[in-house]
Design a protein around this motif. Structure first.
Motif, PDB file in Angstrom:
ATOM      1  N   LEU A  41     -43.838   9.728 -26.371  1.00 25.37           N
ATOM      2  CA  LEU A  41     -43.292  10.461 -27.515  1.00 25.37           C
ATOM      3  C   LEU A  41     -41.775  10.300 -27.618  1.00 25.37           C
ATOM      4  O   LEU A  41     -41.218  10.237 -28.718  1.00 25.37           O
ATOM      5  N   ILE A  42     -41.100  10.223 -26.486  1.00 30.22           N
ATOM      6  CA  ILE A  42     -39.652  10.050 -26.494  1.00 30.22           C
ATOM      7  C   ILE A  42     -39.277   8.646 -26.976  1.00 30.22           C
ATOM      8  O   ILE A  42     -38.314   8.471 -27.718  1.00 30.22           O
ATOM      9  N   LEU A  43     -40.048   7.635 -26.583  1.00 29.41           N
ATOM     10  CA  LEU A  43     -39.739   6.258 -26.959  1.00 29.41           C
ATOM     11  C   LEU A  43     -40.239   5.876 -28.349  1.00 29.41           C
ATOM     12  O   LEU A  43     -39.799   4.876 -28.909  1.00 29.41           O
ATOM     13  N   LEU A  44     -41.135   6.653 -28.912  1.00 25.06           N
ATOM     14  CA  LEU A  44     -41.737   6.314 -30.200  1.00 25.06           C
ATOM     15  C   LEU A  44     -40.715   6.140 -31.320  1.00 25.06           C
ATOM     16  O   LEU A  44     -40.777   5.135 -32.045  1.00 25.06           O
ATOM     17  N   PRO A  45     -39.745   7.041 -31.513  1.00 25.69           N
ATOM     18  CA  PRO A  45     -38.792   6.833 -32.615  1.00 25.69           C
ATOM     19  C   PRO A  45     -38.002   5.524 -32.501  1.00 25.69           C
ATOM     20  O   PRO A  45     -37.830   4.811 -33.486  1.00 25.69           O
ATOM     21  N   SER A  46     -37.532   5.191 -31.308  1.00 26.87           N
ATOM     22  CA  SER A  46     -36.767   3.947 -31.163  1.00 26.87           C
ATOM     23  C   SER A  46     -37.668   2.725 -31.354  1.00 26.87           C
ATOM     24  O   SER A  46     -37.234   1.713 -31.903  1.00 26.87           O
ATOM     25  N   TRP A  47     -38.913   2.813 -30.926  1.00 19.85           N
ATOM     26  CA  TRP A  47     -39.847   1.701 -31.138  1.00 19.85           C
ATOM     27  C   TRP A  47     -40.120   1.509 -32.628  1.00 19.85           C
ATOM     28  O   TRP A  47     -40.124   0.379 -33.119  1.00 19.85           O
ATOM     29  N   LEU A  48     -40.327   2.608 -33.350  1.00 21.18           N
ATOM     30  CA  LEU A  48     -40.568   2.514 -34.787  1.00 21.18           C
ATOM     31  C   LEU A  48     -39.337   1.968 -35.514  1.00 21.18           C
ATOM     32  O   LEU A  48     -39.465   1.165 -36.448  1.00 21.18           O
ATOM     33  N   ALA A  94     -37.074  -0.067 -34.245  1.00 19.66           N
ATOM     34  CA  ALA A  94     -36.996  -1.491 -33.932  1.00 19.66           C
ATOM     35  C   ALA A  94     -38.014  -2.285 -34.745  1.00 19.66           C
ATOM     36  O   ALA A  94     -37.711  -3.386 -35.227  1.00 19.66           O
ATOM     37  N   GLN A  95     -39.211  -1.736 -34.923  1.00 18.73           N
ATOM     38  CA  GLN A  95     -40.232  -2.402 -35.737  1.00 18.73           C
ATOM     39  C   GLN A  95     -39.758  -2.527 -37.184  1.00 18.73           C
ATOM     40  O   GLN A  95     -39.937  -3.563 -37.818  1.00 18.73           O
ATOM     41  N   ARG A  96     -39.163  -1.457 -37.708  1.00 20.53           N
ATOM     42  CA  ARG A  96     -38.689  -1.475 -39.089  1.00 20.53           C
ATOM     43  C   ARG A  96     -37.570  -2.497 -39.252  1.00 20.53           C
ATOM     44  O   ARG A  96     -37.546  -3.266 -40.214  1.00 20.53           O
ATOM     45  N   GLU A  97     -36.624  -2.526 -38.311  1.00 19.64           N
ATOM     46  CA  GLU A  97     -35.522  -3.480 -38.385  1.00 19.64           C
ATOM     47  C   GLU A  97     -36.022  -4.915 -38.270  1.00 19.64           C
ATOM     48  O   GLU A  97     -35.526  -5.806 -38.975  1.00 19.64           O
ATOM     49  N   ALA A  98     -37.001  -5.147 -37.415  1.00 21.58           N
ATOM     50  CA  ALA A  98     -37.565  -6.489 -37.278  1.00 21.58           C
ATOM     51  C   ALA A  98     -38.264  -6.911 -38.562  1.00 21.58           C
ATOM     52  O   ALA A  98     -38.162  -8.066 -38.994  1.00 21.58           O
ATOM     53  N   SER A  99     -38.955  -5.991 -39.188  1.00 22.36           N
ATOM     54  CA  SER A  99     -39.633  -6.294 -40.445  1.00 22.36           C
ATOM     55  C   SER A  99     -38.619  -6.620 -41.539  1.00 22.36           C
ATOM     56  O   SER A  99     -38.809  -7.578 -42.306  1.00 22.36           O
ATOM     57  N   GLN A 100     -37.549  -5.843 -41.613  1.00 19.32           N
ATOM     58  CA  GLN A 100     -36.512  -6.105 -42.616  1.00 19.32           C
ATOM     59  C   GLN A 100     -35.836  -7.450 -42.365  1.00 19.32           C
ATOM     60  O   GLN A 100     -35.561  -8.204 -43.302  1.00 19.32           O
ATOM     61  N   ALA A 101     -35.573  -7.777 -41.107  1.00 18.85           N
ATOM     62  CA  ALA A 101     -34.955  -9.055 -40.773  1.00 18.85           C
ATOM     63  C   ALA A 101     -35.886 -10.208 -41.130  1.00 18.85           C
ATOM     64  O   ALA A 101     -35.450 -11.249 -41.628  1.00 18.85           O
ATOM     65  N   ASN A 102     -37.183 -10.018 -40.890  1.00 15.33           N
ATOM     66  CA  ASN A 102     -38.157 -11.059 -41.218  1.00 15.33           C
ATOM     67  C   ASN A 102     -38.222 -11.278 -42.725  1.00 15.33           C
ATOM     68  O   ASN A 102     -38.284 -12.414 -43.196  1.00 15.33           O
ATOM     69  N   LYS A 103     -38.185 -10.203 -43.501  1.00 14.23           N
ATOM     70  CA  LYS A 103     -38.196 -10.327 -44.959  1.00 14.23           C
ATOM     71  C   LYS A 103     -36.941 -11.036 -45.444  1.00 14.23           C
ATOM     72  O   LYS A 103     -37.009 -11.886 -46.340  1.00 14.23           O
ATOM     73  N   ALA A 104     -35.788 -10.703 -44.873  1.00 17.90           N
ATOM     74  CA  ALA A 104     -34.543 -11.361 -45.261  1.00 17.90           C
ATOM     75  C   ALA A 104     -34.589 -12.847 -44.911  1.00 17.90           C
ATOM     76  O   ALA A 104     -34.124 -13.692 -45.688  1.00 17.90           O
ATOM     77  N   LEU A 105     -35.161 -13.173 -43.778  1.00 21.89           N
ATOM     78  CA  LEU A 105     -35.292 -14.574 -43.372  1.00 21.89           C
ATOM     79  C   LEU A 105     -36.189 -15.337 -44.338  1.00 21.89           C
ATOM     80  O   LEU A 105     -35.852 -16.446 -44.763  1.00 21.89           O
ATOM     81  N   LEU A 106     -37.312 -14.758 -44.706  1.00 24.94           N
ATOM     82  CA  LEU A 106     -38.216 -15.414 -45.651  1.00 24.94           C
ATOM     83  C   LEU A 106     -37.539 -15.611 -47.003  1.00 24.94           C
ATOM     84  O   LEU A 106     -37.694 -16.661 -47.638  1.00 24.94           O
ATOM     85  N   LYS A 107     -36.769 -14.625 -47.452  1.00 27.52           N
ATOM     86  CA  LYS A 107     -36.058 -14.736 -48.734  1.00 27.52           C
ATOM     87  C   LYS A 107     -35.038 -15.868 -48.667  1.00 27.52           C
ATOM     88  O   LYS A 107     -34.926 -16.680 -49.591  1.00 27.52           O
ATOM     89  N   THR A 108     -34.286 -15.949 -47.577  1.00 34.43           N
ATOM     90  CA  THR A 108     -33.293 -17.006 -47.422  1.00 34.43           C
ATOM     91  C   THR A 108     -33.954 -18.379 -47.380  1.00 34.43           C
ATOM     92  O   THR A 108     -33.450 -19.332 -47.972  1.00 34.43           O
ATOM     93  N   GLU A 109     -35.094 -18.485 -46.675  1.00 36.97           N
ATOM     94  CA  GLU A 109     -35.814 -19.757 -46.626  1.00 36.97           C
ATOM     95  C   GLU A 109     -36.280 -20.182 -48.017  1.00 36.97           C
ATOM     96  O   GLU A 109     -36.163 -21.358 -48.386  1.00 36.97           O
ATOM     97  N   ARG A 110     -36.793 -19.231 -48.806  1.00 36.60           N
ATOM     98  CA  ARG A 110     -37.226 -19.551 -50.169  1.00 36.60           C
ATOM     99  C   ARG A 110     -36.040 -20.019 -51.014  1.00 36.60           C
ATOM    100  O   ARG A 110     -36.154 -20.986 -51.771  1.00 36.60           O
TER     101      ARG A 110
END
Length: 108
Positions: free
Chosen positions: A58-65, A67-83
């Motif tokens: 429960l203590i680690l859940l917020p930081s894990w979520l 990190a998941q959100r930031e990774a998803s946003q970075a992946n979307k930005a990468l895909l946009k740049t590639e396009r």
């Protein structure tokens, strides 16, 4: 490597099994004044371990979520740049194909 992993798991299982078989004595667990009970020691330790595991999760859940959100946003930005890069390369290719080569037939 896989054999070593299973060997380690087997050793850990045997250690936990040996510990639990040797620690079956009853202990008194006191929660609140007037609220107590007797349980086997191994059960009390298992419950304490599971509660600690749950609290750590429960203590680690917020930081894990996060990190998941930031990774998803970075992946979307990468895909946009590639396009955009592919579109730019395609536009440059079309532009270079549409221009006619210079006429050198009248050169002296």
């Amino acid at each position: 490597m896989n054999v070593l992993l299973w060997l380690g798991r087997g050793v850990l299982f045997l250690l936990v099994l040996s510990f639990s078989v040797r620690n079956t004595d009853l202990v008194v667990v006191r929660w609140l004044p007037g609220l107590e009970g007797q349980v086997p020691l191994v059960l009390a330790l298992l419950c304490a371990f599971l509660v600690g595991l749950l609290l750590a999760w429960l203590i680690l859940l917020p930081s894990w979520l996060r990190a998941q959100r930031e990774a998803s946003q970075a992946n979307k930005a990468l895909l946009k740049t590639e396009r955009e890069l592919k579109q730019d390369a395609l536009t440059r290719h079309k532009a270079s194909m549409s221009t006619s080569p210079p006429d050198h037939s009248n050169a002296v």
